[in-house]
Design an enzyme around this catalytic site. Structure first.
Site, PDB file in Angstrom:
ATOM      1  N   ASP A   1       0.831  -1.206   0.000  1.00 43.14           N
ATOM      2  CA  ASP A   1       0.000   0.000   0.000  1.00 43.14           C
ATOM      3  C   ASP A   1       0.868   1.259   0.000  1.00 43.14           C
ATOM      4  OD1 ASP A   1      -2.672   1.334   0.457  1.00 43.14           O
ATOM      5  OD2 ASP A   1      -1.602   2.073   2.223  1.00 43.14           O
TER       6      ASP A   1
ATOM      7  N   TYR B   1       3.239   9.803   0.833  1.00 51.63           N
ATOM      8  CA  TYR B   1       4.046   9.188   1.902  1.00 51.63           C
ATOM      9  C   TYR B   1       5.500   9.615   1.780  1.00 51.63           C
ATOM     10  CZ  TYR B   1       0.008   6.232   3.032  1.00 51.63           C
ATOM     11  OH  TYR B   1      -1.239   5.781   3.398  1.00 51.63           O
TER      12      TYR B   1
ATOM     13  N   HIS C   1      -7.840   9.216  -1.820  1.00 47.21           N
ATOM     14  CA  HIS C   1      -7.342   9.108  -0.436  1.00 47.21           C
ATOM     15  C   HIS C   1      -8.342   9.570   0.627  1.00 47.21           C
ATOM     16  CE1 HIS C   1      -3.153   9.118   1.705  1.00 47.21           C
ATOM     17  NE2 HIS C   1      -4.080   8.609   2.481  1.00 47.21           N
ATOM     18  N   ARG C   2      -8.962  10.712   0.382  1.00 45.64           N
ATOM     19  CA  ARG C   2      -9.996  11.223   1.303  1.00 45.64           C
ATOM     20  C   ARG C   2     -11.064  11.934   0.482  1.00 45.64           C
ATOM     21  NH1 ARG C   2      -9.662  11.145   6.663  1.00 45.64           N
ATOM     22  NH2 ARG C   2      -7.702  10.352   7.498  1.00 45.64           N
TER      23      ARG C   2
ATOM     24  N   SER D   1     -10.747   5.604   0.019  1.00 47.35           N
ATOM     25  CA  SER D   1     -10.244   5.534   1.382  1.00 47.35           C
ATOM     26  C   SER D   1     -10.956   6.586   2.219  1.00 47.35           C
ATOM     27  CB  SER D   1      -8.730   5.786   1.372  1.00 47.35           C
ATOM     28  OG  SER D   1      -8.234   5.781   2.678  1.00 47.35           O
TER      29      SER D   1
ATOM     30  N   GLN E   1     -10.539   1.833   2.263  1.00 43.80           N
ATOM     31  CA  GLN E   1      -9.535   1.740   3.322  1.00 43.80           C
ATOM     32  C   GLN E   1      -9.912   2.701   4.443  1.00 43.80           C
ATOM     33  OE1 GLN E   1      -4.963   2.933   3.374  1.00 43.80           O
ATOM     34  NE2 GLN E   1      -5.343   1.322   1.903  1.00 43.80           N
TER      35      GLN E   1
HETATM   36  N1  LIG Z   1      -5.809   5.586   4.018  1.00 43.62           N
HETATM   37  C1  LIG Z   1      -5.338   6.354   4.983  1.00 43.62           C
HETATM   38  O1  LIG Z   1      -5.828   7.454   5.237  1.00 43.62           O
HETATM   39  C2  LIG Z   1      -4.161   5.860   5.775  1.00 43.62           C
HETATM   40  C3  LIG Z   1      -3.746   6.542   6.928  1.00 43.62           C
HETATM   41  C4  LIG Z   1      -2.655   6.053   7.636  1.00 43.62           C
HETATM   42  C5  LIG Z   1      -2.000   4.910   7.204  1.00 43.62           C
HETATM   43  N2  LIG Z   1      -2.410   4.258   6.052  1.00 43.62           N
HETATM   44  C6  LIG Z   1      -1.745   3.025   5.590  1.00 43.62           C
HETATM   45  O2  LIG Z   1      -1.822   2.055   6.615  1.00 43.62           O
HETATM   46  C7  LIG Z   1      -0.525   1.582   6.966  1.00 43.62           C
HETATM   47  C8  LIG Z   1      -0.501   1.261   8.445  1.00 43.62           C
HETATM   48  O3  LIG Z   1      -0.829   2.426   9.204  1.00 43.62           O
HETATM   49  P1  LIG Z   1      -0.019   2.858  10.499  1.00 43.62           P
HETATM   50  O4  LIG Z   1       1.418   2.829  10.185  1.00 43.62           O
HETATM   51  O5  LIG Z   1      -0.626   4.091  11.003  1.00 43.62           O
HETATM   52  O6  LIG Z   1      -0.449   1.731  11.501  1.00 43.62           O
HETATM   53  P2  LIG Z   1       0.170   0.529  12.340  1.00 43.62           P
HETATM   54  O7  LIG Z   1       0.610  -0.572  11.477  1.00 43.62           O
HETATM   55  O8  LIG Z   1      -0.877   0.282  13.348  1.00 43.62           O
HETATM   56  O9  LIG Z   1       1.406   1.162  13.093  1.00 43.62           O
HETATM   57  C9  LIG Z   1       2.706   1.190  12.605  1.00 43.62           C
HETATM   58  C10 LIG Z   1       3.496   2.201  13.384  1.00 43.62           C
HETATM   59  O10 LIG Z   1       3.432   1.843  14.765  1.00 43.62           O
HETATM   60  C11 LIG Z   1       4.738   1.517  15.226  1.00 43.62           C
HETATM   61  N3  LIG Z   1       4.620   0.269  16.024  1.00 43.62           N
HETATM   62  C12 LIG Z   1       3.939  -0.827  15.755  1.00 43.62           C
HETATM   63  N4  LIG Z   1       4.071  -1.757  16.733  1.00 43.62           N
HETATM   64  C13 LIG Z   1       4.854  -1.200  17.620  1.00 43.62           C
HETATM   65  C14 LIG Z   1       5.344  -1.646  18.851  1.00 43.62           C
HETATM   66  N5  LIG Z   1       5.041  -2.848  19.352  1.00 43.62           N
HETATM   67  N6  LIG Z   1       6.124  -0.836  19.531  1.00 43.62           N
HETATM   68  C15 LIG Z   1       6.422   0.394  19.049  1.00 43.62           C
HETATM   69  N7  LIG Z   1       5.963   0.881  17.879  1.00 43.62           N
HETATM   70  C16 LIG Z   1       5.181   0.089  17.163  1.00 43.62           C
HETATM   71  C17 LIG Z   1       5.599   1.286  14.009  1.00 43.62           C
HETATM   72  O11 LIG Z   1       6.941   1.599  14.280  1.00 43.62           O
HETATM   73  P3  LIG Z   1       8.095   0.605  13.723  1.00 43.62           P
HETATM   74  O12 LIG Z   1       8.191   0.848  12.254  1.00 43.62           O
HETATM   75  O13 LIG Z   1       9.296   1.038  14.481  1.00 43.62           O
HETATM   76  O14 LIG Z   1       7.679  -0.782  14.065  1.00 43.62           O
HETATM   77  C18 LIG Z   1       4.961   2.210  12.992  1.00 43.62           C
HETATM   78  O15 LIG Z   1       5.434   3.538  13.132  1.00 43.62           O
HETATM   79  C19 LIG Z   1       0.424   2.704   6.513  1.00 43.62           C
HETATM   80  O16 LIG Z   1       1.727   2.238   6.246  1.00 43.62           O
HETATM   81  C20 LIG Z   1      -0.263   3.177   5.258  1.00 43.62           C
HETATM   82  O17 LIG Z   1       0.068   2.308   4.184  1.00 43.62           O
HETATM   83  C21 LIG Z   1      -3.482   4.724   5.361  1.00 43.62           C
END
Ligand SMILES: NC(=O)c1ccc[n+]([C@@H]2O[C@H](COP(=O)([O-])OP(=O)(O)OC[C@H]3O[C@@H](n4cnc5c(N)ncnc54)[C@H](OP(=O)(O)O)[C@@H]3O)[C@@H](O)[C@H]2O)c1
Length: 317
Positions: A52, A57, A128-129, A158, A180
């Site tokens: 994704d 990003y 995206h939004r 999304s 999403q």
């Molecule tokens: N459509 C939208 O509007 C939208 C918005 C936001 C995100 N997204 C997509 O969704 C994906 C996932 O979203 P997300 O990154 O917000 O969510 P996530 O997978 O819930 O969280 C990942 C983040 O949390 C940290 N993390 C996870 N487990 C951890 C732990 N046990 N201890 C410390 N830190 C931890 C990671 O750091 P580390 O890398 O150090 O593990 C990373 O910065 C994104 O990559 C993107 O592709 C889409």
């Protein structure tokens, strides 16, 4: 549901928002390249073949670093399903932060994403939004032309609610294949909305009723962003009053089911009949591997509710 369009799609999606380093115009570093390479390799080795992206990003660097990996290993492209997004514009010399569904902006951003990723076609382009200034016919014509010209295979959205999707779909010739949303044990408003209907608790759910049902009735795959709840129940910093108790329960369940704590968090999402596809955003290889067992763990009804009630700090109405 994603398998209707991509039979080989993995149950998890790897989220590339953390690749490419900082959200500024500093150049990509060798350390950023190593992180990205290791994350992508670990995801693939863990059976994850959907990736994704979004044009924004790390200000385009996530796509660019991924494109470098594909350029160095061209054989990888055909093993992957690649999705990206456009339509969020950050504040710039022309105006404030805004959303832009104009033909000019969508076309420009798709071309830029394809170039950065070093690919000919996006498997899914997502809006995206939702843009309040949407001109329905213009969007439909733009998406139709992008599909006809082979620049994108499918269209997705999304952060849209069911009514917005229905309105957009009414003008499109192709089905919306994905929505999403932020969905997790922490962002559990998609469950709260359904169970607190007709109670005074419902006022703060913030989730538009009927969105899940629209997606399920129209074969739209729900993808969960923030699926790991940024680690708040699996060793990361806690953020709310019930997080410590929830993290302790997650840890107990991980022992009981003999899986990693991350697997329990994803299993909670996957136990929902919407067959939600979690997007994991960690760049840490150990955590990526820890997520890969998610399909091997099915939570009992009792454990699913116990986690839900602990996270919300109260029993269901
Ligand atoms: N459509 C939208 O509007 C939208 C918005 C936001 C995100 N997204 C997509 O969704 C994906 C996932 O979203 P997300 O990154 O917000 O969510 P996530 O997978 O819930 O969280 C990942 C983040 O949390 C940290 N993390 C996870 N487990 C951890 C732990 N046990 N201890 C410390 N830190 C931890 C990671 O750091 P580390 O890398 O150090 O593990 C990373 O910065 C994104 O990559 C993107 O592709 C889409």
């Amino acid at each position: 549901m994603i398998k209707q369009h991509f039979p080989a799609a993995s149950e998890l999606v790897y989220g590339c928002m953390g690749l490419g380093g900082s959200w500024d115009n500093n150049p990509i570093t060798d350390a950023d390249r190593r992180t990205a390479q290791e994350a992508v390799e670990t995801a693939l080795a863990s059976g994850i073949n959907m990736f994704d992206h979004a044009d924004i990003y790390t200000l385009g660097k996530a796509e660019a670093i991924f494109g470098e990996i594909l350029a160095a290993q061209p054989g990888l492209r055909e093993k992957m399903i690649l999705q990206s997004k456009c339509a969020i514009r950050f504040a710039d010399d022309s105006g404030p932060k805004r959303y832009d569904f104009s033909a000019q902006w969508i076309n420009r951003r798709v071309d830029e994403s394809l170039k950065r990723l070093n690919i000919e076609q996006l498997d899914i382009l997502m809006l995206h939004r939702p843009d309040p200034l949407i001109e329905l016919d213009e969007v439909a014509e733009t998406i139709g032309a992008l599909i006809a010209h082979g620049k994108i295979k499918h269209i997705g959205v999304s952060n849209m609610n069911g009514f917005q999707m229905q309105y957009l779909q009414s003008a499109l010739n192709s089905p919306i294949v994905v929505n999403q949303l932020e969905l997790s044990l922490a962002a559990r408003h998609f469950v709260e909305d359904g169970i607190t209907f007709n109670t005074s608790e419902n006022t703060q759910s913030g989730f538009a009723s009927g969105t899940l049902e629209y997606c399920l009735s129209n074969q739209v795959q729900l993808q969960a962003w923030g699926a790991l709840a940024q680690g708040r129940y699996t060793g990361g910093p806690t953020q709310g009053p019930f997080d410590a108790a929830t993290a302790a329960m997650v840890s107990d369940l991980a022992q009981q089911y003999e899986v990693a704590a991350e697997t329990i968090i994803l299993a909670w999402l996957r136990r929902h009949p919407a067959r939600i596809q979690p997007i994991i955003g960690t760049t840490n290889p150990q955590r990526i591997k820890a997520c890969a067992d998610a399909s091997a763990c099915t939570l009992s009804r009792e454990d699913w509710y116990a986690l839900f009630e602990t996270a919300r700090g109260n029993e269901v109405p």
